[in-house]
Design an enzyme around this catalytic site. Structure first.
Site, mmCIF file in Angstrom:
data_model
loop_
_atom_site.group_PDB
_atom_site.id
_atom_site.type_symbol
_atom_site.label_atom_id
_atom_site.label_comp_id
_atom_site.label_asym_id
_atom_site.label_seq_id
_atom_site.Cartn_x
_atom_site.Cartn_y
_atom_site.Cartn_z
ATOM 1 N N ARG A 1 86.608 112.812 25.622
ATOM 2 C CA ARG A 1 85.150 112.618 25.560
ATOM 3 C C ARG A 1 84.441 113.225 26.759
ATOM 4 N NH1 ARG A 1 84.756 106.689 25.779
ATOM 5 N NH2 ARG A 1 82.524 107.051 25.726
ATOM 6 N N LYS A 2 85.188 113.831 27.686
ATOM 7 C CA LYS A 2 84.570 114.387 28.897
ATOM 8 C C LYS A 2 84.258 115.879 28.724
ATOM 9 C CE LYS A 2 87.954 112.422 31.230
ATOM 10 N NZ LYS A 2 88.873 111.920 32.245
ATOM 11 N N ASN B 1 74.642 121.903 44.894
ATOM 12 C CA ASN B 1 74.498 122.498 46.224
ATOM 13 C C ASN B 1 73.217 123.315 46.228
ATOM 14 O OD1 ASN B 1 76.896 121.562 47.496
ATOM 15 N ND2 ASN B 1 78.046 123.012 46.211
ATOM 16 N N ASP C 1 69.990 119.268 35.014
ATOM 17 C CA ASP C 1 70.510 118.237 34.111
ATOM 18 C C ASP C 1 70.146 118.556 32.663
ATOM 19 O OD1 ASP C 1 71.808 115.745 33.636
ATOM 20 O OD2 ASP C 1 69.865 114.762 33.448
HETATM 21 C C1 LIG Z 1 66.576 117.435 28.096
HETATM 22 C C2 LIG Z 1 67.464 116.449 28.665
HETATM 23 C C3 LIG Z 1 66.870 115.049 28.653
HETATM 24 C C4 LIG Z 1 67.277 114.296 29.882
HETATM 25 C C5 LIG Z 1 66.647 112.898 29.869
HETATM 26 C C6 LIG Z 1 67.008 112.098 31.120
HETATM 27 C C7 LIG Z 1 67.151 110.615 30.764
HETATM 28 C C8 LIG Z 1 67.754 109.788 31.870
HETATM 29 O O1 LIG Z 1 67.566 110.007 33.022
HETATM 30 S S1 LIG Z 1 68.754 108.476 31.428
HETATM 31 C C9 LIG Z 1 70.426 108.910 31.605
HETATM 32 C C10 LIG Z 1 71.115 108.740 32.960
HETATM 33 N N1 LIG Z 1 72.504 108.643 32.729
HETATM 34 C C11 LIG Z 1 72.921 107.442 32.467
HETATM 35 O O2 LIG Z 1 72.140 106.516 32.468
HETATM 36 C C12 LIG Z 1 74.366 107.274 32.135
HETATM 37 C C13 LIG Z 1 74.836 105.929 32.657
HETATM 38 N N2 LIG Z 1 76.270 105.819 32.399
HETATM 39 C C14 LIG Z 1 76.700 105.259 31.240
HETATM 40 O O3 LIG Z 1 75.938 104.761 30.431
HETATM 41 C C15 LIG Z 1 78.177 105.300 30.985
HETATM 42 O O4 LIG Z 1 78.866 105.366 32.203
HETATM 43 C C16 LIG Z 1 78.582 106.501 30.088
HETATM 44 C C17 LIG Z 1 77.855 106.412 28.738
HETATM 45 C C18 LIG Z 1 78.243 107.839 30.775
HETATM 46 C C19 LIG Z 1 80.097 106.465 29.868
HETATM 47 O O5 LIG Z 1 80.411 105.169 29.445
HETATM 48 P P1 LIG Z 1 81.538 104.936 28.338
HETATM 49 O O6 LIG Z 1 81.169 105.597 27.057
HETATM 50 O O7 LIG Z 1 81.792 103.481 28.328
HETATM 51 O O8 LIG Z 1 82.752 105.756 28.921
HETATM 52 P P2 LIG Z 1 83.995 105.214 29.764
HETATM 53 O O9 LIG Z 1 84.948 104.601 28.796
HETATM 54 O O10 LIG Z 1 83.555 104.427 30.945
HETATM 55 O O11 LIG Z 1 84.570 106.586 30.313
HETATM 56 C C20 LIG Z 1 85.084 107.589 29.446
HETATM 57 C C21 LIG Z 1 85.906 108.520 30.304
HETATM 58 O O12 LIG Z 1 84.999 109.203 31.214
HETATM 59 C C22 LIG Z 1 85.401 108.944 32.572
HETATM 60 N N3 LIG Z 1 84.175 108.799 33.374
HETATM 61 C C23 LIG Z 1 83.078 108.059 33.089
HETATM 62 N N4 LIG Z 1 82.171 108.178 34.065
HETATM 63 C C24 LIG Z 1 82.714 108.999 34.996
HETATM 64 C C25 LIG Z 1 82.251 109.522 36.254
HETATM 65 N N5 LIG Z 1 81.035 109.234 36.740
HETATM 66 N N6 LIG Z 1 83.065 110.369 36.930
HETATM 67 C C26 LIG Z 1 84.294 110.699 36.434
HETATM 68 N N7 LIG Z 1 84.771 110.243 35.244
HETATM 69 C C27 LIG Z 1 83.988 109.410 34.550
HETATM 70 C C28 LIG Z 1 86.212 107.657 32.514
HETATM 71 O O13 LIG Z 1 87.097 107.566 33.594
HETATM 72 C C29 LIG Z 1 86.938 107.811 31.193
HETATM 73 O O14 LIG Z 1 88.000 108.718 31.366
HETATM 74 P P3 LIG Z 1 89.403 108.567 30.525
HETATM 75 O O15 LIG Z 1 88.998 108.753 29.074
HETATM 76 O O16 LIG Z 1 90.242 109.671 31.050
HETATM 77 O O17 LIG Z 1 89.894 107.191 30.827
#
Ligand SMILES: CCCCCCCC(=O)SCCNC(=O)CCNC(=O)[C@H](O)C(C)(C)COP(=O)(O)OP(=O)(O)OC[C@H]1O[C@@H](n2cnc3c(N)ncnc32)[C@H](O)[C@@H]1OP(=O)(O)O
Length: 230
Positions: free
Chosen positions: A196-197, A173, A151
């Site tokens: 945004r993806k 996997n 990640d």
């Molecule tokens: C060094 C690295 C540091 C790592 C630190 C680790 C810290 C953590 O563990 S915390 C983080 C864990 N991850 C999260 O908590 C994320 C939780 N999810 C969220 O907050 C939201 O779902 C977020 C921000 C990802 C997207 O939300 P938002 O900005 O509202 O996007 P949204 O409008 O729903 O979706 C945008 C597009 O992405 C798509 N999409 C969103 N989620 C998914 C998914 N899971 N699968 C497929 N497509 C998706 C949507 O369908 C949409 O597509 P389109 O534009 O074609 O319609």
């Protein structure tokens, strides 16, 4: 495994490149913290990690690759993120306790790693040595620790290409167990960006590249500056 892991930009890199060996001292709440760059050799690094580090530092001198520094906390970037994406009314006390998960262990016990990026090729490589506190099955690295580093690596790759992102999906996997205390090579690359993806893939191999330990794909979403997360 399919999970939604990780805030996938590393708030401590944020594109800043600092000098090797630089140490920033910050006064933070009531404590003074030495916020050093962990992505540099320390005595716990084994021979493989040092060799890979040296090899990629030479590539950096050639110009195409960049070492990414890594600190365990960064009050400024934390604050910037909170201001932009989080309800400002959330309690602030925990900020002073915040540490990057992967940099929260003492040297050698947890995650030892260094990342290098090649922005032109949209690639990030991570060399990861799994310390003894990351054990899962006896003698092997915990799957959650592997997922964390995948990640972090794919998240850094997405961040370099797309700015501030979060993990929406991570699929892994697990093909062979990773021996504890060994070094693995994680190679990630951007597959495609659609709005945004940001789609990223990653493979995890042994240092000699003969063993494929894991393969993963991740989806990151670029955060919308007009949407709060909480
Ligand atoms: C060094 C690295 C540091 C790592 C630190 C680790 C810290 C953590 O563990 S915390 C983080 C864990 N991850 C999260 O908590 C994320 C939780 N999810 C969220 O907050 C939201 O779902 C977020 C921000 C990802 C997207 O939300 P938002 O900005 O509202 O996007 P949204 O409008 O729903 O979706 C945008 C597009 O992405 C798509 N999409 C969103 N989620 C998914 C998914 N899971 N699968 C497929 N497509 C998706 C949507 O369908 C949409 O597509 P389109 O534009 O074609 O319609």
């Amino acid at each position: 495994m399919s999970s939604t892991l990780g805030l996938s930009w590393d708030q401590h890199h944020l594109g800043q490149e600092v000098q090797m060996g630089s140490v920033a001292r910050r006064s933070f709440a009531s404590e003074n913290v030495v916020n050093r760059d962990h992505a540099l050799p320390n005595p716990s690094w084994n021979k493989d990690l040092r060799l890979l580090f040296d090899q990629f530092m030479r590539k950096c001198e050639a110009g195409s690759w960049k070492r990414l520094p890594s600190n365990n906390h960064s009050p400024q970037s934390f604050q910037d993120f909170q201001t932009r994406f989080v309800d400002p009314k959330l309690p602030k006390e925990q900020i002073s306790q915040a540490r990057l998960f992967t940099r929260s262990f003492e040297d050698g016990l947890g995650f030892e790693y260094v990342m290098f990026c090649n922005d032109a090729e949209k690639r990030v490589v991570c060399f990861f040595q799994a310390g003894p506190y990351l054990q899962g099955a006896p003698g092997f690295t915990h799957g959650g620790a592997i997922a964390t580093m995948i990640d972090a690596t794919t998240g850094m790759c997405a961040f370099r290409a797309g700015g501030v992102v979060m993990t929406a999906n991570l699929n892994i996997n697990y093909k062979r167990p990773i021996p504890l205390c060994s070094v693995v090579v994680m190679k990630s690359q951007i597959d495609k960006v659609e709005g945004r993806k940001v789609f990223v893939s990653c493979n995890v191999r042994s240092v000699d590249e003969e063993t494929l330990y894991s393969e993963a794909t991740s989806l990151f979403i670029k955060l919308d500056p007009n949407k709060k997360l909480a």
